[in-house]
Scaffold this motif. Structure first.
Motif, PDB file in Angstrom:
ATOM      1  N   LEU A 184      42.852  51.277  23.021  1.00  0.00           N
ATOM      2  CA  LEU A 184      42.780  52.239  24.128  1.00  0.00           C
ATOM      3  C   LEU A 184      41.331  52.541  24.498  1.00  0.00           C
ATOM      4  CD1 LEU A 184      45.665  54.691  23.165  1.00  0.00           C
ATOM      5  CD2 LEU A 184      45.562  53.199  25.174  1.00  0.00           C
ATOM      6  N   LYS A 185      40.478  52.669  23.479  1.00  0.00           N
ATOM      7  CA  LYS A 185      39.077  53.010  23.714  1.00  0.00           C
ATOM      8  C   LYS A 185      38.408  51.925  24.572  1.00  0.00           C
ATOM      9  CE  LYS A 185      35.989  53.571  20.182  1.00  0.00           C
ATOM     10  NZ  LYS A 185      35.620  54.131  18.872  1.00  0.00           N
ATOM     11  N   ILE A 186      38.604  50.671  24.174  1.00  0.00           N
ATOM     12  CA  ILE A 186      37.983  49.571  24.911  1.00  0.00           C
ATOM     13  C   ILE A 186      38.572  49.458  26.314  1.00  0.00           C
ATOM     14  CG2 ILE A 186      37.767  47.043  25.018  1.00  0.00           C
ATOM     15  CD1 ILE A 186      37.227  47.052  22.078  1.00  0.00           C
ATOM     16  N   THR A 187      39.891  49.618  26.437  1.00  0.00           N
ATOM     17  CA  THR A 187      40.531  49.525  27.748  1.00  0.00           C
ATOM     18  C   THR A 187      39.997  50.611  28.679  1.00  0.00           C
ATOM     19  OG1 THR A 187      42.523  48.681  26.686  1.00  0.00           O
ATOM     20  CG2 THR A 187      42.753  49.456  28.944  1.00  0.00           C
ATOM     21  N   ALA A 188      39.902  51.835  28.162  1.00  0.00           N
ATOM     22  CA  ALA A 188      39.447  52.957  28.987  1.00  0.00           C
ATOM     23  C   ALA A 188      38.003  52.746  29.443  1.00  0.00           C
ATOM     24  CB  ALA A 188      39.575  54.264  28.211  1.00  0.00           C
ATOM     25  N   LEU A 189      37.118  52.386  28.505  1.00  0.00           N
ATOM     26  CA  LEU A 189      35.710  52.172  28.851  1.00  0.00           C
ATOM     27  C   LEU A 189      35.570  51.043  29.873  1.00  0.00           C
ATOM     28  CD1 LEU A 189      33.892  52.513  25.423  1.00  0.00           C
ATOM     29  CD2 LEU A 189      33.458  53.868  27.467  1.00  0.00           C
ATOM     30  N   ALA A 190      36.269  49.941  29.621  1.00  0.00           N
ATOM     31  CA  ALA A 190      36.165  48.784  30.508  1.00  0.00           C
ATOM     32  C   ALA A 190      36.686  49.130  31.898  1.00  0.00           C
ATOM     33  CB  ALA A 190      36.939  47.606  29.929  1.00  0.00           C
ATOM     34  N   LEU A 191      37.708  49.983  31.958  1.00  0.00           N
ATOM     35  CA  LEU A 191      38.282  50.354  33.254  1.00  0.00           C
ATOM     36  C   LEU A 191      37.294  51.220  34.036  1.00  0.00           C
ATOM     37  CD1 LEU A 191      41.003  49.780  34.612  1.00  0.00           C
ATOM     38  CD2 LEU A 191      41.653  52.104  34.035  1.00  0.00           C
ATOM     39  N   VAL A 192      36.656  52.187  33.364  1.00  0.00           N
ATOM     40  CA  VAL A 192      35.666  53.045  34.036  1.00  0.00           C
ATOM     41  C   VAL A 192      34.521  52.196  34.598  1.00  0.00           C
ATOM     42  CG1 VAL A 192      33.929  54.839  33.670  1.00  0.00           C
ATOM     43  CG2 VAL A 192      36.225  55.114  32.707  1.00  0.00           C
ATOM     44  N   PHE A 193      33.925  51.362  33.715  1.00  0.00           N
ATOM     45  CA  PHE A 193      32.823  50.516  34.177  1.00  0.00           C
ATOM     46  C   PHE A 193      33.305  49.503  35.210  1.00  0.00           C
ATOM     47  CE2 PHE A 193      30.915  51.491  29.847  1.00  0.00           C
ATOM     48  CZ  PHE A 193      30.008  52.411  30.364  1.00  0.00           C
TER      49      PHE A 193
ATOM     50  N   ALA B  33      29.887  43.959  22.936  1.00  0.00           N
ATOM     51  CA  ALA B  33      30.189  42.676  23.569  1.00  0.00           C
ATOM     52  C   ALA B  33      31.569  42.728  24.224  1.00  0.00           C
ATOM     53  CB  ALA B  33      30.140  41.552  22.539  1.00  0.00           C
ATOM     54  N   GLY B  34      32.525  43.330  23.533  1.00  0.00           N
ATOM     55  CA  GLY B  34      33.881  43.436  24.059  1.00  0.00           C
ATOM     56  C   GLY B  34      33.927  44.278  25.318  1.00  0.00           C
TER      57      GLY B  34
ATOM     58  N   ILE C  67      32.997  43.417  32.979  1.00  0.00           N
ATOM     59  CA  ILE C  67      32.648  42.397  33.966  1.00  0.00           C
ATOM     60  C   ILE C  67      33.914  41.736  34.501  1.00  0.00           C
ATOM     61  CG2 ILE C  67      31.552  40.143  34.265  1.00  0.00           C
ATOM     62  CD1 ILE C  67      29.323  41.086  32.404  1.00  0.00           C
ATOM     63  N   ASN C  68      34.798  41.369  33.583  1.00  0.00           N
ATOM     64  CA  ASN C  68      36.035  40.715  33.987  1.00  0.00           C
ATOM     65  C   ASN C  68      36.845  41.625  34.918  1.00  0.00           C
ATOM     66  OD1 ASN C  68      39.149  40.352  33.416  1.00  0.00           O
ATOM     67  ND2 ASN C  68      38.183  38.363  33.081  1.00  0.00           N
ATOM     68  N   SER C  69      36.962  42.891  34.506  1.00  0.00           N
ATOM     69  CA  SER C  69      37.748  43.836  35.286  1.00  0.00           C
ATOM     70  C   SER C  69      37.125  44.068  36.665  1.00  0.00           C
ATOM     71  CB  SER C  69      37.838  45.149  34.511  1.00  0.00           C
ATOM     72  OG  SER C  69      38.626  46.052  35.211  1.00  0.00           O
ATOM     73  N   SER C  70      35.784  44.106  36.724  1.00  0.00           N
ATOM     74  CA  SER C  70      35.116  44.422  37.990  1.00  0.00           C
ATOM     75  C   SER C  70      35.492  43.434  39.087  1.00  0.00           C
ATOM     76  CB  SER C  70      33.605  44.453  37.797  1.00  0.00           C
ATOM     77  OG  SER C  70      33.103  43.146  37.594  1.00  0.00           O
ATOM     78  N   ALA C  71      35.693  42.159  38.732  1.00  0.00           N
ATOM     79  CA  ALA C  71      36.030  41.158  39.738  1.00  0.00           C
ATOM     80  C   ALA C  71      37.413  41.435  40.336  1.00  0.00           C
ATOM     81  CB  ALA C  71      36.002  39.763  39.123  1.00  0.00           C
ATOM     82  N   TYR C  72      38.344  41.786  39.470  1.00  0.00           N
ATOM     83  CA  TYR C  72      39.701  42.074  39.948  1.00  0.00           C
ATOM     84  C   TYR C  72      39.734  43.385  40.730  1.00  0.00           C
ATOM     85  CZ  TYR C  72      41.247  38.199  37.112  1.00  0.00           C
ATOM     86  OH  TYR C  72      41.413  36.950  36.588  1.00  0.00           O
TER      87      TYR C  72
ATOM     88  N   LYS D 230      46.673  44.652  27.750  1.00  0.00           N
ATOM     89  CA  LYS D 230      47.331  43.530  27.086  1.00  0.00           C
ATOM     90  C   LYS D 230      46.320  42.448  26.725  1.00  0.00           C
ATOM     91  CE  LYS D 230      50.450  42.972  30.265  1.00  0.00           C
ATOM     92  NZ  LYS D 230      51.601  42.401  30.965  1.00  0.00           N
ATOM     93  N   ASN D 231      45.349  42.204  27.636  1.00  0.00           N
ATOM     94  CA  ASN D 231      44.336  41.176  27.367  1.00  0.00           C
ATOM     95  C   ASN D 231      43.404  41.545  26.226  1.00  0.00           C
ATOM     96  OD1 ASN D 231      44.977  39.145  29.123  1.00  0.00           O
ATOM     97  ND2 ASN D 231      43.873  40.064  30.840  1.00  0.00           N
ATOM     98  N   SER D 232      43.336  42.852  25.921  1.00  0.00           N
ATOM     99  CA  SER D 232      42.384  43.260  24.887  1.00  0.00           C
ATOM    100  C   SER D 232      42.728  42.632  23.537  1.00  0.00           C
ATOM    101  CB  SER D 232      42.323  44.784  24.769  1.00  0.00           C
ATOM    102  OG  SER D 232      43.549  45.269  24.290  1.00  0.00           O
ATOM    103  N   SER D 233      43.943  42.100  23.400  1.00  0.00           N
ATOM    104  CA  SER D 233      44.284  41.414  22.147  1.00  0.00           C
ATOM    105  C   SER D 233      43.407  40.179  21.931  1.00  0.00           C
ATOM    106  CB  SER D 233      45.762  41.021  22.131  1.00  0.00           C
ATOM    107  OG  SER D 233      45.993  39.978  23.032  1.00  0.00           O
TER     108      SER D 233
END
Lengths: 216, 247
Positions: free
Chosen positions: A21-30, A89-90, A96-101, A157-160
């Motif tokens: 959840l932590k990584i998903t939330a951070l990645a979504l904000v950025f 790194a994660g 970056i990946n999320s930003s494109a979508y 789901k991809n965070s796996s």
């Protein structure tokens, strides 16, 4: 089936879920911040800027996520001549990946707001920047909540995939327990349910927001 | 009439009893010996340029198969899934440079040890002072998930264990400074040190025995395999294979 095995390891799996959840939330904000900038660049009247944004989006959407994760985790330290921990790194790879979508989602949101809104705003004396800030973007964001939540679900789901760089998120936690007990089935059953609880919760929140913020 | 029926029943029950004791071998004789391995662990097993699984374990299994008079089929998969696959009867045996450990013995039986190695610490050359398990305290230790080395690393007080899917990822993590050290079997380390000139072996740790894993209910297979190993040792074939793969 050994349900005891599941109960014994629930606390450990929950730690993994917290990391997920932590990584998903951070990645979504950025991802949303960066993605919005890329979307604006994509709509820019400056041809070179729009082209650059398009290239960025295509590059990221056209390569596998796992490859991007490895590039950041093993490649970046060599470029910087400095190690970066796997958590950073994660988060970087996922943002970056999320930003494109997100960029494509936001762009379609902006383009879906009727041109009349912009024209009206400009004729009322709003500057183009203020028009974007106060008139177009707020409406666009309401419209893109559902696809953004879809993006959040797919990120989760991809965070796996981050298990490959030794981040102990939910999938890795399950793998570590099964490599000790040699009983993967119970663990993977347990985490399927845990992933499902998380994604269904996201969907539920999205529905609530959607109903509350309907754009006429 | 009655006597024939009793004789038949007796005969059948004897057959069934015989089959359960010899159950595993019978099936293997019919369909071949399915060997599970993880071909990412040279010199034990790896993929050659034509994607064929080759290595010390594979040559040994072919020799054992010949002794047992059965056909050998090699099935490649991920290392940490091998024991679950064996227990689920997807494979009959594991030949994957697998260290014999007490933890694994709870789930599977092992053949006689067929190779003895040693665990070592690998670090970047500037950290050559890191020589013992105790000196890994406060450092990150890269290992392969599900390996005996992972278990060893988890026992280091204050150590930060990082488990990767492949030992090559663990080696790369040390090379790129993403991890401080690595615990790995010496023969495997000697292989990858050729590609990573910045890395070196510092500490020699515990001795390890490598064995073939067999399902607990297949003692008939275990006995046959052990007899084959003794035979192959006696004939000098084992030494030849060791010389071929571990020189």
């Amino acid at each position: 089936m050994d349900f005891n095995l599941i109960w014994q390891n629930i606390p450990y799996l929950l730690q993994g879920a917290a990391m997920t959840l932590k990584i998903t939330a951070l990645a979504l904000v950025f991802g949303v911040l960066l993605g919005t900038l890329v979307a604006l660049a994509r709509l820019s009247p400056l041809r070179w800027l729009a082209g650059l944004a398009l290239a960025y989006i295509e590059l990221i959407r056209g390569t596998p996520m796992l490859v991007q994760i490895f590039l950041i985790f093993f490649g970046l330290p060599q470029l910087l001549q400095h190690p970066i921990n796997e958590f950073a790194a994660g988060v970087i790879a996922f943002s970056i990946n999320s930003s494109a979508y997100v960029a494509e989602i936001v762009r379609s949101g902006i383009q879906s707001i009727a041109r009349g809104q912009t024209e009206a705003s400009l004729s009322l004396g709003f500057t183009p920047t203020d028009t974007l800030r106060y008139i177009v973007l707020p409406q666009a964001f309401r419209r893109v909540v559902p696809p953004l939540v879809n993006e959040a679900i797919s990120l989760l789901k991809n965070s796996s995939l981050l298990s490959a760089i030794a981040i102990v998120e939910l999938t890795r936690a399950a793998q570590l327990v099964s490599s000790r007990t040699f009983r993967p089935f119970e663990m993977f059953l347990a985490i399927s349910v845990m992933y499902l609880i998380m994604t269904l919760t996201l969907s539920f929140i999205a529905n609530r927001i959607e109903n509350r913020w309907r754009v006429a | 009439m009655k006597t024939t029926r009793i004789t038949l029943a007796l005969g059948l029950s004897l057959l069934v009893a015989h089959a359960s004791a010899q159950g595993c071998m019978t099936a293997i004789k019919a369909s071949g010996l399915n060997i599970g391995t993880s071909p990412d662990y040279p010199p034990y097993e790896s993929l050659d340029t034509s994607n064929k699984i080759v290595g010390f374990d594979i040559d040994l299994m072919n020799a054992i198969g010949k002794q047992m008079g059965v056909k050998v089929n090699v099935i490649g998969q991920s290392f940490d899934g091998l024991i679950p696959a064996l227990m689920a009867k997807k494979i009959d045996m594991i030949a994957a440079g697998m260290t014999i450990t007490d933890e694994r013995k709870k789930s599977v039986n092992f053949s006689l040890p067929y190779f003895s190695g040693q665990n070592v610490i690998v670090v970047r050359k500037e950290n050559s002072a890191t020589r013992t398990l105790a000196s890994l305290s406060g450092k990150s230790i890269a290992v392969q998930i599900g390996s005996a080395q992972e278990k060893l690393a988890q026992g280091v007080k204050g150590g930060n264990v990082k488990s990767y899917n492949l030992y090559t990822d663990a080696a790369l993590a040390v090379q790129t400074r993403q991890a401080d050290s690595m615990i790995v079997a010496r023969p495997v380390a000697l292989q990858f040190l050729k590609t990573y000139p910045d890395l070196m072996i510092t500490g020699m740790l515990n001795k390890i025995d490598t064995g073939l894993a067999i399902r607990k209910d297949c003692t008939d297979v275990q006995n046959r395999v052990n007899a084959a190993i003794i035979q192959i040792r006696g004939s000098g074939e084992m030494d030849a294979l060791v010389a071929k793969w571990f020189k």
